[in-house]
Design an enzyme around this catalytic site. Structure first.
Site, PDB file in Angstrom:
ATOM      1  N   VAL A  54      -0.602   2.716   1.171  1.00 26.53           N
ATOM      2  CA  VAL A  54      -0.121   4.050   1.525  1.00 26.53           C
ATOM      3  C   VAL A  54      -0.145   4.225   3.043  1.00 26.53           C
ATOM      4  CG1 VAL A  54      -0.849   6.462   1.507  1.00 26.53           C
ATOM      5  CG2 VAL A  54      -0.521   5.265  -0.624  1.00 26.53           C
ATOM      6  N   VAL A  56      -1.380   6.087   5.211  1.00 19.85           N
ATOM      7  CA  VAL A  56      -1.857   7.323   5.832  1.00 19.85           C
ATOM      8  C   VAL A  56      -3.295   7.533   5.352  1.00 19.85           C
ATOM      9  CG1 VAL A  56       0.265   8.555   6.306  1.00 19.85           C
ATOM     10  CG2 VAL A  56      -0.635   8.543   3.996  1.00 19.85           C
ATOM     11  N   ALA A  59      -7.898  11.436   8.227  1.00 15.34           N
ATOM     12  CA  ALA A  59      -9.000  12.381   8.448  1.00 15.34           C
ATOM     13  C   ALA A  59     -10.069  12.189   7.384  1.00 15.34           C
ATOM     14  CB  ALA A  59      -8.475  13.810   8.407  1.00 15.34           C
ATOM     15  N   LYS A  87     -14.294  14.274  14.626  1.00 12.26           N
ATOM     16  CA  LYS A  87     -13.779  15.467  13.932  1.00 12.26           C
ATOM     17  C   LYS A  87     -14.951  16.397  13.636  1.00 12.26           C
ATOM     18  CE  LYS A  87     -11.842  16.919   9.508  1.00 12.26           C
ATOM     19  NZ  LYS A  87     -11.304  16.504   8.201  1.00 12.26           N
ATOM     20  N   VAL A 193       0.258  -9.177  -8.729  1.00 12.75           N
ATOM     21  CA  VAL A 193      -0.090  -9.276 -10.148  1.00 12.75           C
ATOM     22  C   VAL A 193       1.110  -8.781 -10.955  1.00 12.75           C
ATOM     23  CG1 VAL A 193      -1.645  -8.448 -11.947  1.00 12.75           C
ATOM     24  CG2 VAL A 193      -2.531  -8.944  -9.656  1.00 12.75           C
ATOM     25  N   ILE A 353     -10.360   9.614   0.592  1.00 12.52           N
ATOM     26  CA  ILE A 353     -11.157   8.406   0.859  1.00 12.52           C
ATOM     27  C   ILE A 353     -12.593   8.650   0.400  1.00 12.52           C
ATOM     28  CG2 ILE A 353     -12.080   6.920   2.702  1.00 12.52           C
ATOM     29  CD1 ILE A 353      -9.368   7.362   4.158  1.00 12.52           C
TER      30      ILE A 353
HETATM   31  C1  LIG Z   1       0.400  12.101   2.599  1.00 12.38           C
HETATM   32  C2  LIG Z   1      -0.988  11.585   2.423  1.00 12.38           C
HETATM   33  C3  LIG Z   1      -1.956  11.895   3.376  1.00 12.38           C
HETATM   34  C4  LIG Z   1      -3.276  11.453   3.202  1.00 12.38           C
HETATM   35  N1  LIG Z   1      -4.213  11.812   4.107  1.00 12.38           N
HETATM   36  C5  LIG Z   1      -5.515  11.505   3.860  1.00 12.38           C
HETATM   37  C6  LIG Z   1      -6.541  11.922   4.725  1.00 12.38           C
HETATM   38  O1  LIG Z   1      -6.301  12.545   5.755  1.00 12.38           O
HETATM   39  N2  LIG Z   1      -7.814  11.615   4.407  1.00 12.38           N
HETATM   40  C7  LIG Z   1      -8.134  10.913   3.277  1.00 12.38           C
HETATM   41  O2  LIG Z   1      -9.323  10.699   2.989  1.00 12.38           O
HETATM   42  N3  LIG Z   1      -7.161  10.451   2.461  1.00 12.38           N
HETATM   43  C8  LIG Z   1      -5.880  10.739   2.724  1.00 12.38           C
HETATM   44  N4  LIG Z   1      -4.907  10.275   1.882  1.00 12.38           N
HETATM   45  C9  LIG Z   1      -5.278   9.387   0.806  1.00 12.38           C
HETATM   46  C10 LIG Z   1      -5.524   7.988   1.356  1.00 12.38           C
HETATM   47  O3  LIG Z   1      -4.367   7.501   1.975  1.00 12.38           O
HETATM   48  C11 LIG Z   1      -5.925   7.072   0.210  1.00 12.38           C
HETATM   49  O4  LIG Z   1      -6.997   7.634  -0.490  1.00 12.38           O
HETATM   50  C12 LIG Z   1      -6.393   5.742   0.739  1.00 12.38           C
HETATM   51  O5  LIG Z   1      -5.464   5.190   1.610  1.00 12.38           O
HETATM   52  C13 LIG Z   1      -6.662   4.792  -0.398  1.00 12.38           C
HETATM   53  O6  LIG Z   1      -5.475   4.329  -0.949  1.00 12.38           O
HETATM   54  P1  LIG Z   1      -5.583   3.170  -2.026  1.00 12.38           P
HETATM   55  O7  LIG Z   1      -6.296   2.036  -1.420  1.00 12.38           O
HETATM   56  O8  LIG Z   1      -6.147   3.767  -3.267  1.00 12.38           O
HETATM   57  O9  LIG Z   1      -4.074   2.803  -2.350  1.00 12.38           O
HETATM   58  P2  LIG Z   1      -2.972   2.025  -1.476  1.00 12.38           P
HETATM   59  O10 LIG Z   1      -3.130   2.266  -0.036  1.00 12.38           O
HETATM   60  O11 LIG Z   1      -1.659   2.389  -2.117  1.00 12.38           O
HETATM   61  O12 LIG Z   1      -3.266   0.484  -1.738  1.00 12.38           O
HETATM   62  C14 LIG Z   1      -2.883  -0.133  -2.948  1.00 12.38           C
HETATM   63  C15 LIG Z   1      -3.111  -1.617  -2.855  1.00 12.38           C
HETATM   64  O13 LIG Z   1      -2.854  -2.184  -4.135  1.00 12.38           O
HETATM   65  C16 LIG Z   1      -2.051  -3.322  -3.972  1.00 12.38           C
HETATM   66  N5  LIG Z   1      -1.277  -3.512  -5.194  1.00 12.38           N
HETATM   67  C17 LIG Z   1      -0.609  -2.575  -5.901  1.00 12.38           C
HETATM   68  N6  LIG Z   1      -0.015  -3.138  -6.969  1.00 12.38           N
HETATM   69  C18 LIG Z   1      -0.345  -4.446  -6.935  1.00 12.38           C
HETATM   70  C19 LIG Z   1      -0.020  -5.556  -7.754  1.00 12.38           C
HETATM   71  N7  LIG Z   1       0.743  -5.429  -8.823  1.00 12.38           N
HETATM   72  N8  LIG Z   1      -0.505  -6.752  -7.399  1.00 12.38           N
HETATM   73  C20 LIG Z   1      -1.310  -6.915  -6.314  1.00 12.38           C
HETATM   74  N9  LIG Z   1      -1.635  -5.903  -5.510  1.00 12.38           N
HETATM   75  C21 LIG Z   1      -1.144  -4.679  -5.807  1.00 12.38           C
HETATM   76  C22 LIG Z   1      -1.183  -3.042  -2.759  1.00 12.38           C
HETATM   77  O14 LIG Z   1      -0.673  -4.235  -2.189  1.00 12.38           O
HETATM   78  C23 LIG Z   1      -2.218  -2.349  -1.868  1.00 12.38           C
HETATM   79  O15 LIG Z   1      -2.978  -3.346  -1.199  1.00 12.38           O
HETATM   80  C24 LIG Z   1      -3.599  10.679   2.064  1.00 12.38           C
HETATM   81  C25 LIG Z   1      -2.616  10.334   1.145  1.00 12.38           C
HETATM   82  C26 LIG Z   1      -1.321  10.781   1.304  1.00 12.38           C
HETATM   83  C27 LIG Z   1      -0.289  10.420   0.293  1.00 12.38           C
END
Ligand SMILES: Cc1cc2nc3c(=O)[nH]c(=O)nc-3n(C[C@H](O)[C@H](O)[C@H](O)COP(=O)(O)OP(=O)(O)OC[C@H]3O[C@@H](n4cnc5c(N)ncnc54)[C@H](O)[C@@H]3O)c2cc1C
Length: 510
Positions: A54, A56, A59, A87, A193, A353
């Site tokens: 994602v 982003v 904060a 912050k 995967v 996060i």
């Molecule tokens: C607009 C927006 C603003 C945000 N702002 C904040 C903020 O200010 N503060 C905060 O705490 N959080 C914020 N967040 C949330 C934050 O971005 C996420 O909680 C954080 O980045 C964790 O994301 P993740 O690791 O769960 O998912 P992702 O970042 O989507 O990572 C997913 C991972 O899974 C892997 N993957 C997916 N499918 C497969 C597959 N089939 N095979 C192998 N690998 C795969 C991808 O390659 C990637 O490495 C925000 C989110 C959004 C949408």
């Protein structure tokens, strides 16, 4: 090497596979590697080179520093490598009505009087016609307003109650934590995967990679982002949709160059169909508009964001789509969803996060063996559901109390039917000025107070035990607390001074 497929059986967990290498995946792998030394548990992260993160998520809230302490990471080193700034809270602009501002600062607020939290004293002061200032009793708000910062002082000092969090580059955080986890022996597999095989009892046996290789484990953490590759696409757990309370379902994000001075707070400004964030990092400023697609088009949202930027964008805009809500079950069979795979609440209070980290702390408290006791899983799921639902209520509070009626979005926010848990809390506050957070709730009574007060909710009465203090003594206590806050603020420096001598981006990235 994670083992190949194996029968379920009993005995200790021998291997864990984390699916996903975003912030959640690498944070989870780091925490497990740190918490499970000497157990012989193999830890593997599988991350796709094709599917992005994602990216982003800039904060945070103060418990992020607990993560660094838990991992034994030096805060200054982490901040340098992730382009972090400090912050002290959030400034909410135009939320109550256009032109109005209020703070949700971190840290202490005054000091208890007659064993009552200080916000009751505030309510007494207001009820008796006074107009106290937040910045007299909250060091964080005082510093934030002055674009200044100082570290928390030693216990017993005037600044001991100061709390802060970080703004950082989430992509760099994932890289920093990946390097940390790999140093502790976590294996990284770069592969997409394509599927998963399942045992007769429903558990995941193995992940099937694009080249046909199978990677099996006793336990899987699904950190695959919104898609929830294991928890949803494979196990079909189901999702509780909260859009009726939190209608924002998209965001457009755009970085710009640094604008000095970098404020030591997140700016959150209400817009016609949602709100805009502005987050200062060392090397850039993060900007975004979180909006409801039922109330504004993508084009109009982007135009709105561009119209508010103080300088030209440095990259193409990114539109992100989401649905507020949570998985019905965060843990099913041998899959625990962590991060966006487990659910999402818009980033208004920077909780996403934190929720990912909290999922891992809860997992460590409920760490299973291979029998995967159903009672243990149910207890974990109940704790996770309770935590996110209380945060959901807190976020809804920011919307439902608005006085704005200038757009259909804000009129809809005013008219929404509240979750019963929130309606009860609001009623209690209106009647008594009291807030009753539940055990383990993330946001304290003080945080709730800031939003009630900022949005103009005044209780019909305050805690009678505050009135026990005679008027002259009460005035003297308030005067002394304000003087202590002012004294503590004298130890602060301009926020920018903490970074201007820092390495440039190219040097800072590992
Ligand atoms: C607009 C927006 C603003 C945000 N702002 C904040 C903020 O200010 N503060 C905060 O705490 N959080 C914020 N967040 C949330 C934050 O971005 C996420 O909680 C954080 O980045 C964790 O994301 P993740 O690791 O769960 O998912 P992702 O970042 O989507 O990572 C997913 C991972 O899974 C892997 N993957 C997916 N499918 C497969 C597959 N089939 N095979 C192998 N690998 C795969 C991808 O390659 C990637 O490495 C925000 C989110 C959004 C949408």
């Amino acid at each position: 090497m994670a083992r190949d497929t194996d029968e379920a059986g009993t005995g200790p967990i021998r291997s864990i596979v984390v699916l996903g290498g975003g912030t959640a995946g690498w944070a989870a792998a780091s925490m497990l590697a740190r918490a499970l030394p000497g157990t012989g548990i193999e830890l593997t992260v599988v991350e796709s080179p094709e599917i992005g993160t994602v990216g982003v998520g800039e904060a945070t809230i103060p418990p992020i520093l607990d993560l660094l302490r838990f991992l034994g990471i030096d805060e200054a080193d982490f901040c340098r490598h992730t382009q972090a700034t400090y912050k002290l809270g959030i400034r909410f602009t135009d939320w109550r009505r256009p032109g109005h501002r209020y703070w949700h600062p971190f840290g202490t607020f005054g000091a208890p009087i007659n064993r009552r939290p200080f916000f009751h004293a505030w309510q007494r002061a207001v009820a008796s016609g006074g107009s106290p200032a937040f910045t007299d009793f909250s060091l964080a708000a005082r510093l934030a307003q002055a674009n200044a910062f100082r570290p928390s002082g030693a216990p017993g000092s005037e600044s001991a109650g100061l709390r802060y969090a970080l703004h950082f580059d989430a992509g760099l955080v994932a890289r920093y934590l990946a390097a940390y986890a790999e140093r502790l022996g976590v294996r990284r597999v770069a592969a997409t995967v394509r599927g998963a095989t399942r045992a007769a009892d429903g558990r995941i046996e193995a992940l099937v990679l694009a080249d046909g290789t199978r990677v099996g484990a006793d336990l899987y953490l699904d950190c695959s982002g919104f898609r929830g590759f294991l928890i949803e696409q494979t196990l079909g757990t189901g999702y509780l949709d909260w859009r009726r309370w939190l209608p924002c379902d998209r965001a457009v994000a755009l970085p710009t160059a640094v604008v000095r001075p970098r404020p030591p707070y997140t700016e959150s400004s209400a817009r016609p169909a949602g709100w805009r964030w502005c987050i200062p990092l060392r090397h850039r400023t993060g900007n975004g508009y979180v909006y409801s697609s039922a109330h504004v088009s993508d084009e109009a949202a982007l135009a709105d964001l561009l119209g508010e930027l103080p300088v030209a964008p440095e990259a193409e805009p990114r539109v992100l789509r989401f649905t507020a809500g949570r998985r019905r079950l965060a843990w099913q069979h041998n899959v625990v969803a962590v991060g966006l795979a487990s659910g999402f609440l818009e980033p208004l209070e920077s909780t996403s996060i934190h929720l990912a980290l909290s999922s891992v702390y809860h997992l460590l408290e409920h760490f299973p063996d291979r029998s995967l006791a159903p009672g243990n899983i149910a207890a974990y799921n109940a704790a996770i559901a309770e935590e996110i639902e209380r945060i959901r209520d807190f976020i809804i509070l920011h919307y439902c109390l608005t006085e704005r009626d200038d757009t259909p979005f804000w009129r809809d926010c005013r008219a929404m039917e509240l979750p019963a848990s929130l309606a009860e809390r609001l009623e209690l506050y209106r009647e008594t000025g009291r807030i009753r957070p539940r055990a383990g709730e993330l946001f304290t009574d003080l945080s709730w107070f800031y939003i009630f007060e900022g949005m103009g909710v005044r209780p019909r009465q305050h805690d009678p035990l505050i009135d026990v203090v005679p008027v002259p003594q009460f005035a003297e206590i308030l005067r002394r607390l304000a003087a202590e806050t002012a004294e503590a603020a004298r130890g602060a420096r301009p926020h920018d001074e903490y970074f201007d001598a820092a390495p440039r981006p190219a040097e800072a990235v590992r």
